[in-house]
Enzyme design. Structure first.
Site, short mmCIF file in Angstrom:
data_model
loop_
_atom_site.label_atom_id
_atom_site.label_comp_id
_atom_site.label_asym_id
_atom_site.label_seq_id
_atom_site.Cartn_x
_atom_site.Cartn_y
_atom_site.Cartn_z
N GLY A 13 0.89 -1.29 0.03
CA GLY A 13 -0.09 0.09 0.00
C GLY A 13 0.74 1.40 -0.03
N ARG A 38 -1.67 -1.77 -5.70
CA ARG A 38 -2.44 -1.90 -7.08
C ARG A 38 -2.32 -0.92 -8.17
NH1 ARG A 38 -8.29 -2.37 -4.68
NH2 ARG A 38 -7.28 -0.51 -3.65
N ASP A 64 -2.26 -6.89 -5.88
CA ASP A 64 -3.18 -6.66 -5.16
C ASP A 64 -3.25 -8.02 -3.86
OD1 ASP A 64 -6.09 -7.11 -4.34
OD2 ASP A 64 -7.01 -6.86 -5.91
N SER A 144 -4.74 0.09 14.35
CA SER A 144 -5.77 1.16 14.11
C SER A 144 -6.17 1.50 15.62
CB SER A 144 -6.80 1.26 13.19
OG SER A 144 -7.53 2.31 13.46
N TYR A 157 -14.86 -3.39 9.96
CA TYR A 157 -13.27 -2.82 9.98
C TYR A 157 -12.79 -2.83 11.35
CZ TYR A 157 -9.55 0.85 9.74
OH TYR A 157 -8.46 1.37 9.66
N LYS A 161 -9.20 -4.51 12.38
CA LYS A 161 -7.96 -4.28 13.20
C LYS A 161 -7.76 -4.58 14.57
CE LYS A 161 -6.61 -1.51 9.80
NZ LYS A 161 -5.16 -1.58 9.05
N PRO A 187 -2.55 4.03 14.62
CA PRO A 187 -2.87 5.33 14.56
C PRO A 187 -4.22 5.72 14.72
CG PRO A 187 -1.86 4.80 12.40
CD PRO A 187 -2.35 3.34 13.22
N PHE A 194 -7.95 7.68 3.27
CA PHE A 194 -8.56 6.61 3.82
C PHE A 194 -10.19 7.05 3.81
CE2 PHE A 194 -10.70 5.26 7.99
CZ PHE A 194 -10.01 3.78 7.91
P1 NDP Z 1 -4.92 5.43 1.83
O1 NDP Z 1 -6.23 5.13 1.41
O2 NDP Z 1 -4.26 6.75 1.76
O3 NDP Z 1 -3.78 4.03 1.48
C1 NDP Z 1 -4.31 2.84 1.38
C2 NDP Z 1 -3.05 1.99 0.63
O4 NDP Z 1 -3.61 0.66 0.77
C3 NDP Z 1 -3.12 2.46 -0.61
O5 NDP Z 1 -1.63 2.52 -1.10
C4 NDP Z 1 -3.69 1.43 -1.45
O6 NDP Z 1 -3.08 1.12 -2.79
C5 NDP Z 1 -3.83 0.26 -0.62
N1 NDP Z 1 -4.34 -0.85 -0.62
C6 NDP Z 1 -5.78 -0.89 -0.59
N2 NDP Z 1 -6.31 -2.27 -0.97
C7 NDP Z 1 -5.14 -2.87 -1.59
C8 NDP Z 1 -5.15 -4.01 -2.10
N3 NDP Z 1 -6.39 -4.91 -2.41
N4 NDP Z 1 -3.87 -4.59 -2.70
C9 NDP Z 1 -2.81 -3.81 -2.38
N5 NDP Z 1 -2.91 -2.53 -1.87
C10 NDP Z 1 -4.04 -2.01 -1.26
O7 NDP Z 1 -5.15 5.10 3.49
P2 NDP Z 1 -4.07 5.16 4.95
O8 NDP Z 1 -2.58 5.55 4.33
O9 NDP Z 1 -4.68 5.97 5.67
O10 NDP Z 1 -4.32 3.69 5.02
C11 NDP Z 1 -2.97 2.79 5.39
C12 NDP Z 1 -3.31 2.02 6.52
O11 NDP Z 1 -3.33 2.51 7.80
C13 NDP Z 1 -4.81 1.11 6.12
O12 NDP Z 1 -4.38 -0.12 6.86
C14 NDP Z 1 -5.56 1.73 7.33
O13 NDP Z 1 -6.58 0.86 8.00
C15 NDP Z 1 -4.66 2.39 8.30
N6 NDP Z 1 -5.18 3.30 9.22
C16 NDP Z 1 -5.31 4.48 8.48
C17 NDP Z 1 -5.80 5.61 9.58
C18 NDP Z 1 -6.44 6.91 9.03
O14 NDP Z 1 -6.97 7.70 9.80
N7 NDP Z 1 -6.12 7.34 7.96
C19 NDP Z 1 -6.00 5.45 11.06
C20 NDP Z 1 -5.49 4.03 11.58
C21 NDP Z 1 -4.84 3.00 10.65
P3 NDP Z 1 -4.09 0.96 -4.16
O15 NDP Z 1 -5.37 1.56 -4.20
O16 NDP Z 1 -2.95 1.71 -5.07
O17 NDP Z 1 -3.90 -0.49 -4.24
C1 8X3 Z 2 -8.88 4.33 11.02
C2 8X3 Z 2 -9.18 5.33 11.90
O1 8X3 Z 2 -11.29 5.88 13.70
O2 8X3 Z 2 -11.62 5.99 11.19
O3 8X3 Z 2 -8.52 3.13 11.37
O4 8X3 Z 2 -11.53 3.82 12.37
S1 8X3 Z 2 -11.07 5.14 12.26
#
Ligand code: NDP
Ligand code: 8X3
Length: 261
Positions: A13, A38, A64, A144, A157, A161, A187, A194
């Site tokens: 990701g 992806r 993926d 998370s 979700y 997590k 986080p 997200f």
């Molecule tokens: P983004 O949407 O910015 O990034 C998500 C990343 O995951 C992208 O690079 C996407 O790439 C990749 N991804 C999603 N599905 C797939 C798949 N099937 N195969 C490969 N890659 C995949 O969100 P965040 O950076 O915020 O999220 C990153 C992580 O942090 C996640 O696990 C999320 O649950 C976690 N998180 C986020 C928080 C927030 O508030 N933002 C808080 C706590 C945790 P692509 O689409 O190109 O495949």
């Molecule tokens: C992302 C944070 O609070 O939207 O993991 O679930 S929350």
């Protein structure tokens, strides 16, 4: 000198948000990178930028993580280059929707479970034996705050997590006789794509999530990851929770108390 210099980090990701910021942070400190997601075009642009600005090697692979075959091919391709990751950052993940269980969409549940849990497991299962063989390494699973507390509509979700947290614990136990460390970085609200993904591209709704306070930036989480990777060989950090100052748990935000308080 940073401990990540001249090492290899594999990030899932890496095309956006926390994964992309982690790639930048590791590159800044001289870590070579294996970047997956992806969206190949985004990875290509990022790789070019990082190779140009830092004296490192960056290999990119469109993957993926939900698709076992895609992860197996990734493993074979990486193995063919004779690189073994020192660090594996299991970051790929997403939330889809905020529906209650009784009104939920099973396709969304499948996607969250397949990405956040099964994808993390496929990638870990593929690379971990080689990392163990190498003798030292570190897995960082992105959990998370949603893996510590549930919230209405968070259901599946939340479950994924909580699962990432449990798997991180379990991996630490299974790896006790190795020199592989496992950390779960959890986080709170972080302003990335997200919420845009969660709300199916509804930018107005997504922006509201971060409107009334200063959320974490992806770079803040990347800094925490770099801190963990820089700990001395005898130190392991099983969990690191990182929150915006204005958010003290999943519900309690500065000046935005729930109605009962
Ligand atoms: P983004 O949407 O910015 O990034 C998500 C990343 O995951 C992208 O690079 C996407 O790439 C990749 N991804 C999603 N599905 C797939 C798949 N099937 N195969 C490969 N890659 C995949 O969100 P965040 O950076 O915020 O999220 C990153 C992580 O942090 C996640 O696990 C999320 O649950 C976690 N998180 C986020 C928080 C927030 O508030 N933002 C808080 C706590 C945790 P692509 O689409 O190109 O495949
Ligand atoms: C992302 C944070 O609070 O939207 O993991 O679930 S929350």
């Amino acid at each position: 000198m940073s401990r990540v210099k001249d090492k290899w980090g594999l990030i899932t990701g890496a095309s956006s948000g926390i994964g992309e910021a982690s790639a930048k942070a590791l590159a800044h400190d001289g870590c070579n990178l294996i970047l997956t997601a992806r969206r190949a075009e985004k990875l290509k642009i990022l790789a070019q930028e990082l190779e140009k600005n830092h004296n490192i090697k960056v290999h990119i692979y469109p993957v993926d993580v939900r698709v076992k075959k895609s992860v197996e091919l990734l493993f074979e391709d990486v193995k063919a280059t004779e690189t073994v990751p020192d660090f594996l950052i299991n970051n790929a993940g997403l939330a889809l929707g905020l529906e209650s269980v009784q009104e939920g969409f099973t396709d969304k549940w499948d996607t969250m479970i397949d990405t956040n849990l099964k994808g993390l497991l496929y990638v870990t299962r593929a690379f971990l034996p080689l990392m163990i063989q190498k003798g030292e390494g570190h897995i960082i699973n992105i959990g998370s705050t949603a893996g510590w507390q549930t919230y209405p509509g968070g259901n599946v979700y939340n479950a994924t997590k909580f699962g990432v947290r449990a798997l991180s614990d379990a991996m630490n136990l299974d790896l006790v006789d190795t020199d592989i460390k496992v950390s779960c970085v959890a986080p709170g609200n972080c302003e990335t794509d997200f919420s845009l993904v969660r709300f199916d591209g509804d930018k107005e709704r997504a922006d509201k999530v971060y409107a009334k306070y200063k959320a974490l930036e992806a770079k803040d989480v990347a800094d925490a990851i770099l801190y963990i990777l820089n700990t001395l060989p005898h130190v392991n950090i099983p969990y690191l929770r990182i929150m915006p100052k204005a958010q003290r748990n999943i519900y309690i935000f500065k000046e935005n108390r729930p109605f009962w308080l």
